[in-house]
Enzyme design. Structure first.
Site: not given
Ligand code: AMP
Length: 393
Positions: A35, A374
């Site tokens: 990330r 999500g």
């Protein structure tokens, strides 16, 4: 059109960038810096343009005092500094004199990383409930806001929606790449096939309802397949079942029986998380004491037939209990088929993305692997993402 960082003149400006540095940490070490690496293009661009870069991110969840130390973002500042090859000043507070002084004394090309935005959640969930004062306070620190955190783009938090409300705002390269990939699904080449797996039907109802009319086929595996199989009248032994979703599955199968494709064979075990008396069987032959833990070879073959002429595939959720090596075979076989045949595939984050990310070769051959499970799911549900909605158009 949403603005991107390239649409702003950022030279000598204080640019607030919301990143997703929510990296896994074990024994005080970053286990996977993916990330951070994915955030570099936007940060480097801002620095090359001569901006003053102020970075925000959350890390984990902060519910009580004891969550503070393990979710201290300082560790990220060291790795980021190594990757950028320059000093990253870490500010150990989310608001206050020290933060304001450091920001005000920045030179162009400087980088500051602010402490975990969720430290503010200790005080009445100010970050996660998008507290107006907090969003305003952070916005006041800078001139331009760039959202480059796809993982939280489906949430309305102070560090994304809040700041964006009070500043000229746009997206960074990571979010731009994610949105461009997902946009393909708005008007896909056909056949367009959705693969759904993972644990529960209930987690995917929004996606199924939205995509069942848009996709040509939905191939279903994972734990959720067993509630469908039960609804179709099969004995599923001790496999994962959501009783209250049987009627939903029945209705769907009645309406879309040619579109919803269920497994024809499964891998069975006496325990879900351990290989105990493992065997493969057709769905007509599941024993009372057996648990379906993966799709079987025949299902893989059947899914491949559907996928053989697919032009676009989107996939969310593993087809088996991938935590056990042997039970991830169905997922890996289908992934290999998709990459071997150059089928344009978008991996929708979460556990499927984690499987892909652990295999660089696979990852490089897939069209897109999302960083936000999500967020991708909400996009697939057809919802507007709050982090995008709040930005300047
Ligand atoms: P999700 O977060 O919905 O994508 O679900 C991922 C989880 O689904 C993983 O922890 C898998 O172990 C689980 N899963 C996949 N297949 C099965 C299965 N056949 N039975 C139970 N759990 C499963």
């Amino acid at each position: 059109m949403i603005k991107t960082i390239k649409d702003f003149d950022i030279k000598d400006k204080k640019v607030l960038i919301r990143c997703d540095f929510n990296v896994p940490i074990k024994d005080g070490k970053i286990v996977d810096d993916n990330r951070i690496v994915s955030s570099l293009p936007t940060i480097e661009y801002a620095l090359n343009e001569g901006a003053k870069v102020i970075l925000f991110s959350h890390l984990g969840r902060v519910k009580e005092e004891s969550d503070l130390e393990k979710n201290n973002l300082e560790i990220v500042s060291y790795r980021l500094s190594e990757l950028l090859g320059k000093k990253v000043t870490f500010v150990n507070e989310t608001r206050g004199q020290e933060l304001e002084d450091k920001v005000n004394s920045m030179m162009s090309g400087d980088v500051i990383l602010v402490q975990n935005t969720r430290y503010e959640d200790l005080d009445g969930k100010k970050e996660s409930s998008n507290d107006t004062e907090l969003g305003k306070y952070w916005a006041n620190l800078g001139d331009i806001f760039i959202n480059d955190a796809f993982g939280t783009i489906h949430r309305a938090h102070a560090s994304n929606v809040g700041i964006a409300t009070y500043l000229p705002s746009g997206i960074g390269f990571l979010v731009e790449k994610e949105l461009n990939a997902l946009k393909i699904l708005d008007n896909p080449d056909r056949p367009y096939i959705v693969i759904l797996g993972g644990a529960k039907v209930s987690d995917k109802i929004g996606v199924i309802d939205n995509l069942v009319t848009k996709a040509d086929y939905i191939l279903i595996g994972g734990g959720m397949a067993f509630t469908f199989l039960k609804a179709a009248g099969y004995n599923i032994g001790k496999s994962l079942l959501e009783e209250e979703k049987i009627d939903y599955c029945k209705d769907l199968l009645d309406k879309y029986k040619d579109k919803i494709i269920l497994p024809t064979s499964v891998v069975l075990s006496k325990e879900a998380l351990k290989e105990v008396d493992v065997r493969e069987a057709t769905i007509k032959d599941i024993g009372e004491d057996e648990i379906g833990v993966d799709v079987g070879e025949n299902t893989v073959y059947q899914f491949e037939k559907y996928l053989s002429d697919a032009k676009v595939v989107v996939w969310n959720g593993p087809l088996g209990v991938y935590e056990v090596d042997r039970f991830r075979k169905g997922t890996l076989d289908i992934l290999k088929y998709l990459t071997d045949n150059n089928i344009k595939t978008i991996i929708g984050g979460g556990d499927t993305a984690a499987i892909v990310s652990s295999n660089e070769e696979l990852k490089s051959k897939l069209y897109h692997t999302s960083t936000g499970g999500g967020a991708t799911l909400e996009y697939l549900e057809g919802k507007e993402l709050p982090g995008i909605k709040a930005l300047d158009k």
